[in-house]
Design an enzyme around this catalytic site. Structure first.
Site, PDB file in Angstrom:
ATOM      1  N   ASP A  17      -5.046   0.377   0.847  1.00 51.50           N
ATOM      2  CA  ASP A  17      -4.013   0.595   1.868  1.00 51.50           C
ATOM      3  C   ASP A  17      -2.829  -0.301   1.520  1.00 51.50           C
ATOM      4  O   ASP A  17      -2.950  -1.214   0.695  1.00 51.50           O
ATOM      5  CB  ASP A  17      -4.548   0.235   3.267  1.00 51.50           C
ATOM      6  N   SER A  18      -1.708  -0.056   2.180  1.00 52.19           N
ATOM      7  CA  SER A  18      -0.551  -0.911   1.967  1.00 52.19           C
ATOM      8  C   SER A  18      -0.816  -2.337   2.443  1.00 52.19           C
ATOM      9  O   SER A  18      -0.154  -3.265   2.002  1.00 52.19           O
ATOM     10  CB  SER A  18       0.644  -0.346   2.733  1.00 52.19           C
ATOM     11  N   CYS A  60      -4.719   5.163   3.989  1.00 56.22           N
ATOM     12  CA  CYS A  60      -3.323   4.923   4.348  1.00 56.22           C
ATOM     13  C   CYS A  60      -2.683   6.278   4.637  1.00 56.22           C
ATOM     14  O   CYS A  60      -2.645   7.154   3.764  1.00 56.22           O
ATOM     15  CB  CYS A  60      -2.614   4.245   3.179  1.00 56.22           C
ATOM     16  N   GLU A 115       0.224  -6.158  11.959  1.00 58.13           N
ATOM     17  CA  GLU A 115       0.183  -7.108  10.839  1.00 58.13           C
ATOM     18  C   GLU A 115       0.458  -8.535  11.333  1.00 58.13           C
ATOM     19  O   GLU A 115       0.066  -9.500  10.703  1.00 58.13           O
ATOM     20  CB  GLU A 115       1.199  -6.726   9.754  1.00 58.13           C
ATOM     21  N   CYS A 151      -1.891   6.603  11.312  1.00 55.61           N
ATOM     22  CA  CYS A 151      -1.730   5.422  10.449  1.00 55.61           C
ATOM     23  C   CYS A 151      -2.962   4.558  10.693  1.00 55.61           C
ATOM     24  O   CYS A 151      -3.364   4.356  11.855  1.00 55.61           O
ATOM     25  CB  CYS A 151      -0.454   4.693  10.849  1.00 55.61           C
ATOM     26  N   HIS A 198      -3.377   1.527  10.668  1.00 54.98           N
ATOM     27  CA  HIS A 198      -3.163   0.304  11.453  1.00 54.98           C
ATOM     28  C   HIS A 198      -3.373   0.563  12.956  1.00 54.98           C
ATOM     29  O   HIS A 198      -3.648  -0.364  13.704  1.00 54.98           O
ATOM     30  CB  HIS A 198      -1.724  -0.203  11.277  1.00 54.98           C
TER      31      HIS A 198
HETATM   32  N1  DGL Z   1      -1.764   1.824   7.071  1.00 53.66           N
HETATM   33  C1  DGL Z   1      -0.627   2.512   6.579  1.00 53.66           C
HETATM   34  C2  DGL Z   1      -0.617   3.978   7.019  1.00 53.66           C
HETATM   35  O1  DGL Z   1      -1.632   4.453   7.361  1.00 53.66           O
HETATM   36  C3  DGL Z   1       0.566   1.867   6.778  1.00 53.66           C
HETATM   37  C4  DGL Z   1       1.654   1.370   7.129  1.00 53.66           C
HETATM   38  C5  DGL Z   1       2.778   1.066   6.216  1.00 53.66           C
HETATM   39  O2  DGL Z   1       2.530   0.509   5.158  1.00 53.66           O
HETATM   40  O3  DGL Z   1       3.902   1.368   6.601  1.00 53.66           O
HETATM   41  O4  DGL Z   1       0.373   4.636   7.033  1.00 53.66           O
END
Ligand code: DGL
Length: 273
Positions: A10-11, A73, A151, A185, A187
């Site tokens: 993931d990012s 992600c 985050e 997402c 997150h």
């Molecule tokens: N967890 C990522 C997603 O699902 C990320 C958020 C990001 O890096 O902007 O999109």
């Protein structure tokens, strides 16, 4: 090959929501996680940059000998759509399994999608939902600040900043009387309680991390790659920024502390395309 690890990236830390679910579904599997914490967020970057980062992330995991790759992600899954074709191992992103779960869950046919700006602009979840059932009405909203909140550990449903941001982003979806919301997402499950408090219990939240973990299990089984060991699998984590920051925040995502299992890796030098 069977006991090779599953690679997940993931990012940043969001993909850990998928790791947590994967450990529940496949307790005997070894997992290698890469979080690109030095370059998070991906969601407001160009397609070209997101594709390049995704390729580097996948190359790193392949260098560790993984038997499968999961892009945990929403942004990568939505934008780097050709990544799958470049990989020598089975691959899944989060979009297809999550859209399927949402189309099965909706009763009134009104589904909301929230994600990063790149995800929403790609129309990935919307297109997949309509491919599955063209009578579904889809309402999208990008929520870029949710990634920063998570985050930075602003996650309590009682925190005024969290409540206000949720209300600001989700008011329009609430007015559309959706009965199902895709947390597009990885997150976002971390603030699911705040989202649910605002939308009410009648709206079902679909967690992309969970749905993807379930799908990955079926994909491994189909490819006859399930680990035959009955020992508890182990997890190793790699991050591109500091290990200390990861340890501090990972606990929120995983519900347990992370110690020496995490190492630093500089992808820019190791895997430049
Ligand atoms: N967890 C990522 C997603 O699902 C990320 C958020 C990001 O890096 O902007 O999109």
């Amino acid at each position: 090959m069977y006991d090779n690890a599953i690679g997940i990236f993931d990012s940043g830390l969001g993909g850990l929501t998928a790791v947590k679910e994967l450990v529940k579904v496949l307790p005997h599997e070894n997992i290698i996680y890469f979080g690109d914490t030095a370059r998070v967020p991906y969601g407001n970057r160009s397609k070209k940059t997101i594709v390049r980062y995704a390729e580097q992330d996948a190359d790193f995991l392949l260098s560790k000998g993984v038997k499968m790759i999961i892009a945990a992600c929403g942004t990568v899954s939505s934008v780097a759509v050709n990544l799958k074709d470049q990989l020598p191992v089975p691959f899944t992103g989060v979009v297809a399994p999550t859209a399927l779960a949402a189309s099965n869950a909706t009763k009134n046919g009104r589904v909301g999608v929230i994600g990063t700006s790149a995800t929403v602009n790609s129309g990935s979840y919307k297109n997949e939902l309509l491919r599955l059932n063209k009578s579904i009405s889809v309402f999208q909203q990008d929520c870029p600040l949710f990634v920063s909140l998570v985050e930075n550990s602003f996650i309590s449903p009682d925190d005024d900043i969290v409540k206000l941001t949720v209300e600001r982003y989700l008011q329009g979806l609430k007015e559309q009387q959706i009965d199902t919301l895709i947390l597009g997402c990885t997150h976002f499950p971390i603030i699911a309680k705040a989202i649910s408090n605002y939308l009410g219990p009648e709206v079902t939240l679909i967690d992309s991390g969970r749905e993807t973990a379930l799908y990955a299990a079926s994909l491994l089984e189909k490819n006859k790659l399930l680990n035959r060991s009955t020992d508890q699998g182990c997890c190793r984590y790699y991050v591109s920024d500091t290990v200390e920051d990861f340890r501090r925040t990972a606990e929120i995502f995983l519900g347990k502390t992370v110690g020496n299992e995490v190492s630093h890796i500089n992808l820019e030098h190791a895997f430049v395309h």
